[in-house]
Design an enzyme around this catalytic site. Structure first.
Site, PDB file in Angstrom:
ATOM      1  N   ASP A 134     -12.654  12.798   5.768  1.00  0.00           N
ATOM      2  CA  ASP A 134     -12.101  11.478   4.599  1.00  0.00           C
ATOM      3  C   ASP A 134     -13.163  10.339   4.956  1.00  0.00           C
ATOM      4  O   ASP A 134     -13.583  10.257   6.351  1.00  0.00           O
ATOM      5  CB  ASP A 134     -10.709  11.292   5.067  1.00  0.00           C
ATOM      6  CG  ASP A 134      -9.963  10.408   3.995  1.00  0.00           C
ATOM      7  OD1 ASP A 134     -10.439   9.257   3.959  1.00  0.00           O
ATOM      8  OD2 ASP A 134      -8.951  10.869   3.328  1.00  0.00           O
ATOM      9  N   ASP A 148       0.758  -1.228   0.053  1.00  0.00           N
ATOM     10  CA  ASP A 148      -0.097  -0.157   0.118  1.00  0.00           C
ATOM     11  C   ASP A 148       0.873   1.290  -0.048  1.00  0.00           C
ATOM     12  O   ASP A 148       0.475   2.263  -0.508  1.00  0.00           O
ATOM     13  CB  ASP A 148      -0.858   0.150   1.450  1.00  0.00           C
ATOM     14  CG  ASP A 148      -2.152  -0.887   1.224  1.00  0.00           C
ATOM     15  OD1 ASP A 148      -2.157  -1.504  -0.065  1.00  0.00           O
ATOM     16  OD2 ASP A 148      -3.009  -1.256   2.167  1.00  0.00           O
ATOM     17  N   GLY A 193      -1.734   3.035   4.879  1.00  0.00           N
ATOM     18  CA  GLY A 193      -2.917   3.698   3.940  1.00  0.00           C
ATOM     19  C   GLY A 193      -2.189   4.588   3.082  1.00  0.00           C
ATOM     20  O   GLY A 193      -2.909   5.729   2.996  1.00  0.00           O
ATOM     21  N   HIS A 225      -3.184   8.611   8.261  1.00  0.00           N
ATOM     22  CA  HIS A 225      -2.812   7.515   8.713  1.00  0.00           C
ATOM     23  C   HIS A 225      -1.478   6.781   9.229  1.00  0.00           C
ATOM     24  O   HIS A 225      -1.229   5.915   9.789  1.00  0.00           O
ATOM     25  CB  HIS A 225      -3.070   6.047   7.573  1.00  0.00           C
ATOM     26  CG  HIS A 225      -4.628   6.229   7.232  1.00  0.00           C
ATOM     27  ND1 HIS A 225      -5.561   6.002   7.923  1.00  0.00           N
ATOM     28  CD2 HIS A 225      -5.120   6.120   5.713  1.00  0.00           C
ATOM     29  CE1 HIS A 225      -6.732   6.163   7.229  1.00  0.00           C
ATOM     30  NE2 HIS A 225      -6.375   6.157   6.057  1.00  0.00           N
ATOM     31  N   TYR A 257      -9.576   9.541  -4.716  1.00  0.00           N
ATOM     32  CA  TYR A 257      -9.054   8.639  -5.875  1.00  0.00           C
ATOM     33  C   TYR A 257      -9.745   8.544  -7.220  1.00  0.00           C
ATOM     34  O   TYR A 257      -9.141   8.001  -8.266  1.00  0.00           O
ATOM     35  CB  TYR A 257      -8.895   7.270  -5.355  1.00  0.00           C
ATOM     36  CG  TYR A 257      -8.160   7.273  -3.880  1.00  0.00           C
ATOM     37  CD1 TYR A 257      -6.912   7.310  -3.730  1.00  0.00           C
ATOM     38  CD2 TYR A 257      -9.070   7.296  -2.692  1.00  0.00           C
ATOM     39  CE1 TYR A 257      -6.465   7.689  -2.789  1.00  0.00           C
ATOM     40  CE2 TYR A 257      -8.453   7.360  -1.612  1.00  0.00           C
ATOM     41  CZ  TYR A 257      -6.962   7.525  -1.510  1.00  0.00           C
ATOM     42  OH  TYR A 257      -6.341   7.546  -0.177  1.00  0.00           O
TER      43      TYR A 257
END
Length: 499
Positions: A185, A108, A158, A150, A312
């Site tokens: 978020d 990730d 993350g 994160h 995204y």
């Protein structure tokens, strides 16, 4: 949805303009997580292009961030973790497999060209914004490259490597007794909550998808620990939440928080993956509904740091953050999009706003009412805003004047130029790959926090690794002054989160 915040002149009584500082580095769009990775720093460059062509840059002080130094990052992060980020490269990573595992870097959170410079840049913008607010040089500071909520003290998580939010809050605590952190978020703001879980000087409020979803934390029962009890608020939500349902919670809860906690400064993480149609998200907010949170926070007229975060479907991220910059400025921007270098991304309508979908809202009114009542009850247990004696504070983070003020505090950028300020800090083209424009598939093979990585606060490390990566847990804040000290807390961080 014009109830609540009074940001725009058309919205009612608060037509007062705010002085806004905006941080942007033209190199940020060149950093590239790798083919198929959903995190695309190119979205920051797209946002900047919209701001330029809508004419918003001329209304702000536009600043290139001074890159955060090692010692700036180590105010929160462990020295060995920062040293690892500084030294790792795609060419050397195969020789450091144990370290990669130890610091949760590789899938990730991949190693890519210029990784450490990227971290320095986005962290520098957030800390720089906090410094500007501390010196009353602006009312609102904006860093859309920041908001990477994160990252932990000793590990990446993350898509986040360095927690610029924690660093900015630590900077704000030098001048303010209390700082409020609000996170919109779609993912729980776990790294920030964990850092301040045991203090009453930072309140964290996170609105997020909860239940079989990365990072797996953020239960309504997670309320803080020790002196920080009731200073963490978690608002767990289900799929399909729309503007009306979201603000049924957001406005009364944040209104009560402002009344009870009385923060001296507010940090708002504006992750755009909570928008309808996000590639990794499952909420159904419109851009106006998302921006209503910015508008509402602005209406309290408290120093405000606006940060980016997730997001995204990058055309919608750029739309959202452009519109929210307008909200910060008190300028309503046209829905019809001006021609610019990324115009083709926004077809076929070429508008700033996109309609939410007709997806089911799984958040029943009864469930929302229960969450609201529970959290308002928790807030009622806070007797009064905590105070701290101002005796001694750390020195301000040093930002060279030429960098911070661009040699002229009133300098405005030519919207047609691509930020040619500060030529002395030349980029190294060979170290950074240019973003390869990819299609955005509806179906993702590797979504954020795959099952292997939906680890919450699991801080297990390779026992054979040299050194210790488990100095996790909340930051200890010195109450004798406004000094912020780092202390090693050897308890696993998941123990800190049991209510």
């Amino acid at each position: 949805m014009d109830t609540g915040g009074n940001s725009l002149p058309s919205a009612a009584t608060d037509g007062v303009k705010r002085k806004v500082c905006y941080f942007y580095d033209p190199e940020v769009g060149n950093y590239y997580y790798g083919q198929g990775h959903p995190m695309k720093p190119h979205r920051i460059r797209m946002t900047h292009a919209l701001l330029a062509h809508y004419g918003l840059l001329q209304h702000m002080q536009v600043l290139k961030p001074f890159p955060a130094r090692d010692r700036d990052l180590c105010r929160f992060h462990a020295d060995d973790y920062v040293a690892f980020l500084r030294g790792i490269t795609p060419e050397t990573q195969q020789d450091q497999l144990r370290q990669l595992k130890r610091f949760n870097v590789g899938e990730d959170c991949p190693v890519f060209d210029g990784l450490y410079s990227f971290c320095q840049t986005y962290a520098g913008g957030s800390v720089g914004g906090a410094v500007k607010l501390n010196h009353n040089l602006c009312d609102i500071a904006v860093n859309w490259a920041g908001g990477l909520h994160h990252a932990k003290k000793c590990e990446a998580s993350g898509f986040c490597y360095v927690n610029d939010i924690v660093l900015a809050i630590l900077e704000l605590l030098k001048m303010h007794e209390r700082v409020l952190y609000v996170d919109i978020d779609i993912h729980h703001g776990d790294g920030v909550e964990e850092a301040f879980y045991t203090t009453d000087r930072v309140m964290t409020v996170s609105f997020h998808k909860f239940g079989d979803y990365f990072p797996g934390t953020g239960d309504v029962r997670d309320i803080g620990h020790s002196k920080g009890k009731y200073y963490s608020l978690n608002v767990p939500l289900d799929d399909g939440i729309d503007d009306e349902s979201y603000h049924f919670l957001f406005k009364p809860l944040i209104g009560k928080v402002m009344q009870v906690f009385k923060p001296g400064a507010v940090v708002l993480q504006c992750g755009a993956d909570s928008l309808s149609g996000d590639r990794l998200g499952c909420f159904n907010l419109s851009i106006k509904g998302h921006a209503e949170c910015v508008k509402f926070m602005r209406s309290f007229n408290v120093p405000l740091l606006l940060l980016g975060g997730g997001g995204y479907t990058i055309r919608n991220v750029a739309r959202c953050w452009c519109y929210e910059t307008g909200v910060a400025l008190g300028i309503e921007v046209d829905d019809k999009m001006p021609q610019h270098e990324y115009y083709e991304y926004f077809g076929p309508d070429y508008t700033l706003h996109v309609a939410p979908s007709n997806m089911e809202n799984k958040n029943s009114h009864q469930l929302l009412e229960e969450i609201k009542c529970k959290l308002l009850e928790n807030l009622s247990k806070l007797q009064h805003a905590p105070s701290v004696q101002f005796q001694e504070r750390p020195p301000d983070t040093e930002l060279p004047e030429a960098e911070e003020d661009q040699n002229d505090a009133d300098e405005r950028w030519d919207p047609d130029s691509d930020m040619d300020v500060d030529e002395e800090r030349k980029p190294l083209p060979s170290r950074v790959k240019r973003e390869i424009i990819e299609a955005e598939p509806k179906e993702l093979e590797g979504q954020k926090g795959s099952s292997d990585h939906a680890r919450g606060f699991d801080t297990t490390i390779d026992e054979n690794a040299s050194g210790k990566a488990s100095d996790t847990g909340p930051i200890q804040i010195d109450e004798a002054g406004v000094r912020v000290e780092q202390e090693n807390v050897n308890k696993p961080s998941d123990q800190m989160f049991k209510s």
